[in-house]
Design an enzyme around this catalytic site. Sequence first.
Site, mmCIF file in Angstrom:
data_model
loop_
_atom_site.group_PDB
_atom_site.id
_atom_site.type_symbol
_atom_site.label_atom_id
_atom_site.label_comp_id
_atom_site.label_asym_id
_atom_site.label_seq_id
_atom_site.Cartn_x
_atom_site.Cartn_y
_atom_site.Cartn_z
ATOM 1 N N ASP A 242 0.860 -1.182 0.000
ATOM 2 C CA ASP A 242 0.000 0.000 0.000
ATOM 3 C C ASP A 242 0.898 1.234 0.000
ATOM 4 O O ASP A 242 2.019 1.175 -0.500
ATOM 5 C CB ASP A 242 -0.956 -0.029 1.197
ATOM 6 C CG ASP A 242 -2.276 0.688 0.918
ATOM 7 O OD1 ASP A 242 -2.253 1.902 0.702
ATOM 8 O OD2 ASP A 242 -3.332 0.028 0.906
ATOM 9 N N HIS A 265 2.066 1.904 -3.240
ATOM 10 C CA HIS A 265 1.148 2.873 -3.847
ATOM 11 C C HIS A 265 1.702 4.287 -3.819
ATOM 12 O O HIS A 265 0.953 5.251 -4.021
ATOM 13 C CB HIS A 265 -0.207 2.836 -3.128
ATOM 14 C CG HIS A 265 -0.946 1.534 -3.305
ATOM 15 N ND1 HIS A 265 -2.195 1.312 -2.775
ATOM 16 C CD2 HIS A 265 -0.613 0.392 -3.957
ATOM 17 C CE1 HIS A 265 -2.596 0.084 -3.102
ATOM 18 N NE2 HIS A 265 -1.651 -0.490 -3.802
#
Length: 542
Positions: A242, A265
């Site tokens: 993430d 991310h």
Amino acid sequence: MSVQRHLLTLFVVILACFSSCFGMYLEDPLPTNPDETPGHDPRPYNAPILSTIHEQGDKHGFMDWLKSETRSYVILRRLGQTTSTATSPRVVNVDDFGAEGNGGDDTEVYGTIKASPRRSDYAADTRHWLVFENIQNFIVQGGGTIDGNGRIWWQNSCKINEKLPCTHAPTAVTFVGCNNLIVANLRIQNAQQMHLTFQRCVDVKALNLWVTAPGNSPNTDGIHVTDTQNIRIQNCVIKTGDDCISIVSGSQNVRATDIKCGPGHGISIGSLGADNSKAYVSNVVVDRATFSGTTNGVRIKSWQINNLIVANLRIQNAQQMHLTFQRCVDVKALNIWVTAPGNSPNTDGIHVTDTQNIRIQNCVIKTGDDCISIVSGSQNVRATDIKCGPGHGISIGSLGADNSKAYVSNVVVDRATFSGTTNGVRIKSWQGGSGYAKDIIFQNIDMHNVSNPIIIDQNYCDQTGPCPEQASAVKINTVVYRNIRGTSASEKAVNFDCSESIPCQGIWLQDVNLEREGDGSVEASCDNVRLTSKGEVSPQCS
């Protein structure tokens, strides 16, 4: 007066001759591959449960280290080479080594602290594993590893298996309400969910951290900053599933430097404004960062919300657009500095789409594409005190691509300066579209060596081959150009290229004075436009 610090040994390395040899076995921080460290035993070792270190009369409510007697344990592994034979890894109770939760200790982590693999052990608190709470003047360091043992949590995530209900998983390490905190030289890996969170902390340094989890592990943010002020994150390697770093509401004065991010991310501000909440983030700097194979680079993300403020940020070198507001309401973007090389493709500075009531103020934008782009669904947009260039200027559009409908209205650009841009103020739409761009004001603008200072292009065609002629077009109506002065880099300082079938209507030029940069003259080209001039206007349409 120096701050008095004591040692809290959460994890000890058991050696054959502990008392005389302990100092010999400290590994240098952040080995490139811990599995190649001499003496490291990579085999999994599931140990019985340890009792927790509880608060010992600390008036600040220091922490509940392992949160419950039924779920946390410590794995001991030798990290260094030794001439004597080390014992096998075993479980110890840190109370036996004098650990006290007295609010004034420092913590040094050598070896590995590993979480329980049993989800039932977290029944009392599914959101946290290791927690430090309300501590002042504190250091956590040591070169060891904190392992969240998160695989069982990932397998039961609704993001991996959509048939499962979405539930919370623990954050591996959480600091709450801590002041003057240093967290340094640690490896944190395979968190159940987030790896490291700073919540309601002040004056924090997170230095030389190595945070890792598989790229497909769900919600495993590397470092999460919430409601925290004055935090420096430096020289960290973060590879997760993430956000490498996520910065959410209440955070101010955040500086992240020398960061290696990926997979993951990227670095995100947000998400902000979920459930129509208010969100405030300001004074964030991301400097000297490297992104490798991430889904995003630097990102600001917010829910469709009311009352959003994004202020005092520097955003630079985006892979494509830098900052986008999509489906937002009542937004203030204040004191933003956006930069990228002038030849970087598609790197719009601020992009506004399907957003209402947005004020963009006091921003410096230097990119390889539009400084500000305003596209369909946007209403009541006000951009003031903007410095733009290099770049493609401030654009409404493009609108109507692929025969689509587009609607933009009530846009004001006031007190803007353009320097060396390919365009100044521009409206661009494709043939074949429909809808409108109306009630637009460009005023109090200075142009310095701008190639197309004033332009409306209803025949916009951004493709290799020619675009087919089509009868329909986005209707452009009621556009005012007032008090615009400066120099044009090209002969054509004013260019209205409007549709034959749906001409531009209600176009006003008032007190416009544009001259050629250097020698030469300028002209206005006005096709299919219904135009009114007032005051001094130069050049004029013939």
